[in-house]
Write an enzyme that holds these catalytic residues in place. Structure first.
Site, PDB file in Angstrom:
ATOM      1  N   THR A   1       0.848  -1.191   0.000  1.00  0.00           N
ATOM      2  CA  THR A   1       0.000   0.000   0.000  1.00  0.00           C
ATOM      3  C   THR A   1       0.884   1.242   0.000  1.00  0.00           C
ATOM      4  O   THR A   1       2.083   1.175  -0.289  1.00  0.00           O
ATOM      5  CB  THR A   1      -0.970  -0.019   1.210  1.00  0.00           C
ATOM      6  N   ASN A   2       0.309   2.398   0.295  1.00  0.00           N
ATOM      7  CA  ASN A   2       1.064   3.645   0.346  1.00  0.00           C
ATOM      8  C   ASN A   2       0.572   4.483   1.517  1.00  0.00           C
ATOM      9  O   ASN A   2      -0.348   4.091   2.241  1.00  0.00           O
ATOM     10  CB  ASN A   2       0.956   4.412  -0.980  1.00  0.00           C
ATOM     11  N   ARG A   3       1.161   5.662   1.672  1.00  0.00           N
ATOM     12  CA  ARG A   3       0.902   6.477   2.871  1.00  0.00           C
ATOM     13  C   ARG A   3      -0.252   7.458   2.697  1.00  0.00           C
ATOM     14  O   ARG A   3      -0.453   8.318   3.552  1.00  0.00           O
ATOM     15  CB  ARG A   3       2.176   7.248   3.235  1.00  0.00           C
TER      16      ARG A   3
END
Length: 407
Positions: free
Chosen positions: A208-210
């Site tokens: 995933t990402n932030r």
């Protein structure tokens, strides 16, 4: 762009323990720029005083029907209001409104009101579902009154059920929505994506990402404030954010699900704002069982679908959306990379932000972006809250739509 700025709102408060929440609502409305005139029923005064509301709004709060100037006050309040909100609205006050009674200043003001009316019911166990209350609500709905809630939860009596007044923040969202119906985007459909996707490795792990999704949600709220019908596609990393009042929400997990939802909405939308941080890669193979801690897997990745390229292709075929806005979150060569995306994906505008900055981008409430348009125009914006950034973007969207309509 603030739909509440300078609006005259009459806040009616009836005799419920939830009257203490009305004080918070009055404060929130005032902070949002509204001119709030509070009218309390006799019962409401037993829970909270007019002085409380006067202190929060900076304006006189009204209560007794028998004040020396009450016969003038109710006319001035009712006919001068842009919106009448009754929160909390008890079963007794609902019944009075439905039958047109005017035995206190609040119900008398309601009879003189020539503006939209919103009521937020609040009552104890079983009262909301009683046939008499439901009949009264149906009568009010037929007259155009908007009923907000109630919510499910614990009552003052200790019972649990349907009857709790909505929280002030949620009511504020509905008030904003009711105040923005004639905005410059009225009649337009705006699709917004927000948050990051999650690409599974196995049943318990994912890539995933932030992205927090805050900028996308601010964009949805700004579009609602301008009168648009808003569809919000929410990635998994933003799942916990509350839905702006009035937005039609679709939750997705993966890039493939995001693509499906966005492409479907884009067929009919006037505007697409692609603020989501969609994963560029995903595991080529998802393991059916949890990868054991002792194992060191070799994960082969493959590209996910480029959603904006797919939108551009669909746009060439169906002619919609009229305006497409992309985002470029970069850690180097910000403007160069953003300009490339703008041209390659046939965008109407791209919003570029440097994710290496500590005070902008992921996990903070502020952003510093540049707006790039075809023809080489670059407009850098100063550090702003994400709500202010959203308002600036939507202001350009209104202009772009006008250009399309005039071409």
């Amino acid at each position: 762009m603030n739909p509440l700025q300078g609006k005259r709102i009459v806040l009616g408060v009836s005799g419920s323990i939830a009257a203490y929440k009305a004080a918070d609502l009055a404060s929130k409305l005032t902070q949002a720029g509204a001119l709030v005139d509070v009218v309390l029923s006799d019962g409401a005064e037993r829970f909270v005083t007019p002085l409380t509301f006067a202190s929060l709004t900076g304006r006189k709060a009204h209560a007794s029907l028998w004040d020396s100037d009450a016969h003038v006050v109710h006319v001035g309040l009712g006919e001068g209001a842009d919106l009448l909100v009754i929160a909390p609205c008890t079963a007794n006050t609902l019944a009075k409104l439905a039958t047109g009674q005017a035995d206190n200043l609040l119900t008398l003001t309601a009879l003189t009101a020539r503006c939209p009316v919103l009521v937020a019911p609040a009552m104890d166990g079983g009262m909301f579902e009683h046939p008499a209350t439901q009949a009264n609500l149906e009568t009010l709905r037929r007259r155009g009154v908007q009923v907000l809630g109630p919510a499910q939860g614990r009552m003052a009596s200790g019972l649990t059920g349907l009857g709790r007044m909505l929280e002030p923040g949620e009511i504020l969202g509905h008030v904003r929505l009711a105040s923005s119906r004639n905005g410059p985007l009225a009649g337009k459909h705006v699709a917004v994506s927000a948050g990051g996707t999650q690409e599974p490795l196995d049943p318990v792990r994912y890539i995933t990402n932030r992205s927090s999704g805050k900028q996308g949600f601010a964009l949805a709220q700004a579009a609602l404030d301008l009168g648009a019908r808003v569809s919000l596609v929410v990635g998994a990393t933003a799942a916990a954010l509350p839905t702006p009042a009035g937005a039609e929400r679709t939750d997705v997990d993966t890039a493939a699900q995001m693509a499906e939802a966005v492409l479907e909405l884009s067929r009919t939308a006037d505007v697409l704002i692609m603020a989501a941080a969609v994963a560029d890669f995903r595991p080529r193979q998802v393991q059916a069982h949890k990868i054991k801690k002792g194992a060191l897997p070799q994960v082969e990745l493959e590209h996910t679908q480029d959603i904006l390229l797919a939108v551009a292709e669909q746009r060439r075929r169906v002619g919609r959306p009229a305006v497409v806005v992309g985002f470029a979150a970069e850690s180097e060569k910000l403007l160069e990379n953003a300009q490339d995306k703008l041209e390659r994906k046939n965008l109407s505008m791209i919003v570029a932000n440097d994710i290496s900055a500590r005070d902008a981008g992921f996990a903070v409430d502020t952003n510093r972006v540049s707006l790039l348009l075809p023809g080489g125009l670059v407009e850098p914006l100063p550090l702003m809250t994400k709500s202010e950034v959203a308002e600036a973007i939507l202001a350009r969207v209104v202009g772009l739509l006008a250009e399309v309509a005039g071409s």
